[in-house]
Design an enzyme around this catalytic site. Structure first.
Site, PDB file in Angstrom:
ATOM      1  N   ASP A   1       0.870  -1.182   0.000  1.00 12.10           N
ATOM      2  CA  ASP A   1       0.000   0.000   0.000  1.00 12.10           C
ATOM      3  C   ASP A   1       0.903   1.228   0.000  1.00 12.10           C
ATOM      4  O   ASP A   1       2.038   1.154  -0.485  1.00 12.10           O
ATOM      5  CB  ASP A   1      -0.950  -0.035   1.207  1.00 12.10           C
TER       6      ASP A   1
ATOM      7  N   HIS B   1       2.383   1.960  -3.142  1.00 16.16           N
ATOM      8  CA  HIS B   1       1.449   2.874  -3.811  1.00 16.16           C
ATOM      9  C   HIS B   1       1.926   4.315  -3.777  1.00 16.16           C
ATOM     10  O   HIS B   1       1.148   5.226  -4.054  1.00 16.16           O
ATOM     11  CB  HIS B   1       0.064   2.769  -3.170  1.00 16.16           C
TER      12      HIS B   1
END
Length: 379
Positions: free
Chosen positions: A202, A225
């Site tokens: 993430d 991310h």
């Protein structure tokens, strides 16, 4: 779980140091009359039990904690599948001033055993799995040198803290591990992250609501991310994000680069402002520069197009490198509340593929550009 005996031993394996501002004086914990014991040969942790947040209750009879073996390095693993062993998180340190966590040890969250239990990609009210290391209501704290590995959820969560430095930390999880943010912060001020290497499934770093005075320098991110402000607007009564500086960082093969993300169906009116990205190197990064005001992960939003978020005064300066997507710049702002005061300065990121051209997409953005690649001068 507010510092179980296992967690306590884990911290000592990492050579945790908790000390008072004035050497030789016992540190006093806030919001409690219990004092930290005087220093041992190995600097001690505060005496348990720790105060719990309002939504938790501590044990009626606190366990007895043996004096830990003083080691400077080591490895500690979290319980694997049995989530009943956790009240909330694995290691949680609360209501402490002048905290130092340092060492070369590893906290292994054993997340692989439970990642399949994570349903947050399908519904808002999902069960939150345990974070590995949580700092709550800590003033003047430092975390340095340690490694966090394969957390069940966030690796590190900084909440309601002030004057926190995170430096020379290594965080590692696979790129497909769900919600394993490297460092998340919220409702905190004067947080510095420097010299840190993060790979996760993430955001490498997520800067949540209520964050102010945030400085991120010398961070290497990937996979993951990217380095994100947000997401913003998911919950009611969120606070503004302001004064964020991200500088001298490298992103490698991430799904986003530097990003601001706000919910399309925001539940609260929040402003994100005074945000600056400078000297950022992109290596084969998808969406290197992105403001996404229509953020709706996995299409689970309930009221599309009703954003209440304001994004303004954002600078992208000296952003260079390569993009794995043709859209090197994506300013996807809201038609009802356009972005304003956005500046692109010397942005030179090129699509490395051969089947398309480098481009920028700029929707509802009141902005300017200077010294950028001509393909990116959409403002």
């Amino acid at each position: 779980m507010a510092l179980s005996s296992n967690a306590l031993r884990a911290i000592f394996l990492l050579a945790v140091v908790v000390c008072a501002a004035n050497a030789g004086k016992p540190a006093q914990r806030r919001r409690t009359s219990q004092a930290i014991p005087p220093p041992l040969q190995m600097p001690p942790l505060p005496t348990p039990p720790f105060p719990m947040p309002p939504h938790q209750r501590g044990p009626a009879d606190p366990p007895t904690y043996p004096r830990p073996e003083p080691r400077a390095t080591g490895r500690r693993t979290a319980p694997r599948r049995d989530l009943a062993q956790y009240k909330t998180n694995w290691i949680e340190i609360e209501h402490i001033d002048n905290l130092v966590i340092t060492g070369k040890g590893t906290l292994d969250g054993q997340g692989k055993q439970v990642w399949d239990d994570n349903k947050c990609d399908k519904k808002y009210d999902c069960k939150i799995l345990p974070n590995s290391l949580v700092l709550s209501y800590v003033n003047n704290g430092t975390v340095s040198g340690i490694t966090l590995l394969n957390s069940k959820f966030f690796h590190m969560n900084v909440f309601q803290c002030k004057d926190i430095t995170i430096k020379d930390v290594t965080i590692t999880a696979p790129g497909d591990s769900p919600n394993t943010d490297g460092i998340h912060m919220g409702d905190s001020s004067k947080v510095t992250v420097t010299g840190t290497t993060i790979s996760s499934g993430d955001d490498c770093i997520s800067i949540g609501p209520g964050s102010t005075g945030i400085n991120i320098t010398g961070v290497t991110c990937g996979p993951g991310h990217g380095i994100s402000v947000g997401s913003l607007g998911r919950y009611k009564d969120e606070k503004d994000v302001t004064d964020v500086n991200v500088k001298d960082c490298t992103l490698k093969k991430t799904t986003n680069g530097v990003r601001i993300k706000t919910y399309e169906d925001a539940a609260s009116a929040v402003t994100a402002s005074d945000i600056h990205y400078e000297n950022i190197a992109m290596e084969d990064v998808a969406n290197p520069i992105i403001i996404d005001m229509n953020y709706c992960p996995n299409n689970i939003c309930t009221n599309k197009g009703a954003s209440k978020i304001t994004v303004k005064d954002v600078t992208f300066k000296n952003i260079t490198g390569t993009s794995s997507t043709p859209e090197a710049v994506s300013l996807l702002c809201n038609d009802k509340l356009p972005c304003s005061g956005v500046t692109l300065d010397n942005v030179k990121v090129e699509f490395k593929g051969t089947n398309n051209k480098t481009m920028a997409v700029c929707n509802n953005a009141k902005a300017s550009s200077t010294g950028c690649l001509k393909e990116l001068a959409c403002l």
